[in-house]
Design an enzyme around this catalytic site. Sequence first.
Site, PDB file in Angstrom:
ATOM      1  N   LYS A 190       0.806  -1.230   0.000  1.00 14.19           N
ATOM      2  CA  LYS A 190       0.000   0.000   0.000  1.00 14.19           C
ATOM      3  C   LYS A 190       0.842   1.284   0.000  1.00 14.19           C
ATOM      4  CE  LYS A 190      -4.092  -2.034   1.987  1.00 14.19           C
ATOM      5  NZ  LYS A 190      -5.163  -2.038   2.961  1.00 14.19           N
ATOM      6  N   ASN A 248      -4.783   2.125  -1.842  1.00 12.45           N
ATOM      7  CA  ASN A 248      -5.307   0.756  -1.945  1.00 12.45           C
ATOM      8  C   ASN A 248      -6.114   0.547  -3.229  1.00 12.45           C
ATOM      9  OD1 ASN A 248      -7.630   2.242  -1.003  1.00 12.45           O
ATOM     10  ND2 ASN A 248      -8.557   0.244  -0.684  1.00 12.45           N
ATOM     11  N   ALA A 283       0.411  -0.918  13.829  1.00 16.70           N
ATOM     12  CA  ALA A 283       0.995   0.229  13.127  1.00 16.70           C
ATOM     13  C   ALA A 283       1.411  -0.219  11.732  1.00 16.70           C
ATOM     14  CB  ALA A 283       2.186   0.775  13.900  1.00 16.70           C
ATOM     15  N   GLY A 291       0.121  -1.416   7.538  1.00 17.02           N
ATOM     16  CA  GLY A 291      -0.419  -0.765   6.353  1.00 17.02           C
ATOM     17  C   GLY A 291      -1.835  -0.242   6.538  1.00 17.02           C
ATOM     18  N   ASN A 328       1.734  -0.671  19.372  1.00 16.82           N
ATOM     19  CA  ASN A 328       2.248  -1.633  18.400  1.00 16.82           C
ATOM     20  C   ASN A 328       3.400  -2.404  19.025  1.00 16.82           C
ATOM     21  OD1 ASN A 328       2.194  -2.736  15.689  1.00 16.82           O
ATOM     22  ND2 ASN A 328       4.206  -1.803  15.439  1.00 16.82           N
ATOM     23  N   TYR A 332       7.613  -0.597  18.720  1.00 19.35           N
ATOM     24  CA  TYR A 332       7.302   0.810  19.004  1.00 19.35           C
ATOM     25  C   TYR A 332       7.885   1.744  17.943  1.00 19.35           C
ATOM     26  CZ  TYR A 332       6.532   5.120  21.533  1.00 19.35           C
ATOM     27  OH  TYR A 332       6.113   6.381  21.883  1.00 19.35           O
ATOM     28  N   GLU A 333       9.084   1.413  17.448  1.00 23.56           N
ATOM     29  CA  GLU A 333       9.755   2.281  16.461  1.00 23.56           C
ATOM     30  C   GLU A 333       8.887   2.422  15.194  1.00 23.56           C
ATOM     31  OE1 GLU A 333      11.296  -0.516  17.827  1.00 23.56           O
ATOM     32  OE2 GLU A 333      12.050   0.819  19.410  1.00 23.56           O
TER      33      GLU A 333
HETATM   34  P1  ATR Z   1      -1.257  -4.618   7.306  1.00 25.45           P
HETATM   35  O1  ATR Z   1      -0.925  -3.942   6.024  1.00 25.45           O
HETATM   36  O2  ATR Z   1      -2.386  -5.599   7.182  1.00 25.45           O
HETATM   37  O3  ATR Z   1      -1.470  -3.681   8.438  1.00 25.45           O
HETATM   38  P2  ATR Z   1       1.436  -5.219   8.070  1.00 25.45           P
HETATM   39  O4  ATR Z   1       1.861  -3.928   7.477  1.00 25.45           O
HETATM   40  O5  ATR Z   1       2.261  -6.429   7.833  1.00 25.45           O
HETATM   41  O6  ATR Z   1      -0.006  -5.582   7.631  1.00 25.45           O
HETATM   42  O7  ATR Z   1       1.261  -4.990   9.633  1.00 25.45           O
HETATM   43  C1  ATR Z   1       0.972  -6.025  10.498  1.00 25.45           C
HETATM   44  C2  ATR Z   1       0.693  -5.453  11.890  1.00 25.45           C
HETATM   45  O8  ATR Z   1       0.443  -6.560  12.758  1.00 25.45           O
HETATM   46  C3  ATR Z   1       1.837  -4.692  12.507  1.00 25.45           C
HETATM   47  O9  ATR Z   1       1.344  -3.711  13.382  1.00 25.45           O
HETATM   48  C4  ATR Z   1       2.570  -5.807  13.273  1.00 25.45           C
HETATM   49  O10 ATR Z   1       3.366  -5.372  14.348  1.00 25.45           O
HETATM   50  P3  ATR Z   1       4.953  -5.094  14.138  1.00 25.45           P
HETATM   51  O11 ATR Z   1       5.044  -3.732  13.558  1.00 25.45           O
HETATM   52  O12 ATR Z   1       5.524  -5.208  15.498  1.00 25.45           O
HETATM   53  O13 ATR Z   1       5.448  -6.179  13.210  1.00 25.45           O
HETATM   54  C5  ATR Z   1       1.388  -6.558  13.821  1.00 25.45           C
HETATM   55  N1  ATR Z   1       1.722  -7.913  14.205  1.00 25.45           N
HETATM   56  C6  ATR Z   1       1.991  -8.948  13.379  1.00 25.45           C
HETATM   57  N2  ATR Z   1       2.250 -10.065  14.091  1.00 25.45           N
HETATM   58  C7  ATR Z   1       2.145  -9.729  15.402  1.00 25.45           C
HETATM   59  C8  ATR Z   1       2.276 -10.441  16.642  1.00 25.45           C
HETATM   60  N3  ATR Z   1       2.562 -11.749  16.668  1.00 25.45           N
HETATM   61  N4  ATR Z   1       2.067  -9.765  17.789  1.00 25.45           N
HETATM   62  C9  ATR Z   1       1.759  -8.445  17.770  1.00 25.45           C
HETATM   63  N5  ATR Z   1       1.607  -7.724  16.639  1.00 25.45           N
HETATM   64  C10 ATR Z   1       1.803  -8.351  15.479  1.00 25.45           C
END
Ligand code: ATR
Length: 290
Positions: A71, A92, A133, A135, A158, A161-162
Amino acid sequence: MGPQQTQYGIIGYPLGHTLSPAMQNAAFNFLEVDASYEVFALPENKFDDFMMGLKREDNPIFGLNVTVPYKEDVLDYMDSLTPLAEKLRAVNTIFIGKKRNLIGHNTDAPGFLAHLSELNLETANKHVAILGAGGSTRAILGALCMIPERPRLITIYNRTYERLERLLGDLAKRLNLSIVQPVLSVEELQIPKADILINTTSVGLSVDDPCLVPDEDIHPNLFVYDLIYNPAKTALLQTAEAKRAKYSNGLGMLFYQGVLAFQHWAETEIDGAVKEIMRKTLEESLQKTL
Ligand code: ATR
């Protein structure tokens, strides 16, 4: 060979869960439009070629949906962006004109808001807690900060955090995020005091995934919204049900963003009968996956 059939489709990776083809093809069939909606599962090493290929005059693709993880990446290939897509820096839906010009839209944000409105979910002065946090978070958070019915407070957590900091830093260049409070733990989301909880993470996509929130945080005055629609009832939504909270999955958002995407491609509004077919097809397709 005659002229190729006009194509639309969805790009992303992986794409096992998508219900968009069923919904969009149902609309084409109903309207007897000679077009098809395909799944373009693009691993990273195929993405650039595919995007560059969209510029070619003989390419039969005239519109695309974009999902995880592209995205943001598609922005580099757009000839122009709508003001909303520019604000969110997330696309999107891509419209491709006769001269092969690519216009980037965001229909996630209005799709989400349309679903909230269908659910009669009021946001003005509420406390919204958000998980994630990624897409989809851009559209959800951006939408909530832009509407006149702004929440009073948005707490957002999230795992990384970063990534959350980066997302907020970027959105803050174009949006007023004064109501947004990033936090370092689920506890600090203050879900017991919140009115609405939104899961934008991918946790729940797999049926064995856990619920990211402690059961005891979920209360009857909370509305729990999970963007995930397949499975239809994630562990989070099962907890919401058990705790007598109101809840919804994201199928409605998928529907509204899909209707808006179709309208951009068709350059016209579609009537209620087509929308009904799209909604019914989505619901039936989801049933089939259960
Ligand atoms: P989308 O576009 O659907 O939002 P993405 O960009 O891959 O997909 O984002 C996935 C989100 O799920 C992120 O916030 C990710 O957290 P991280 O930034 O720490 O990766 C979160 N996520 C994925 N697996 C996770 C898990 N096991 N526990 C907590 N958060 C998770």
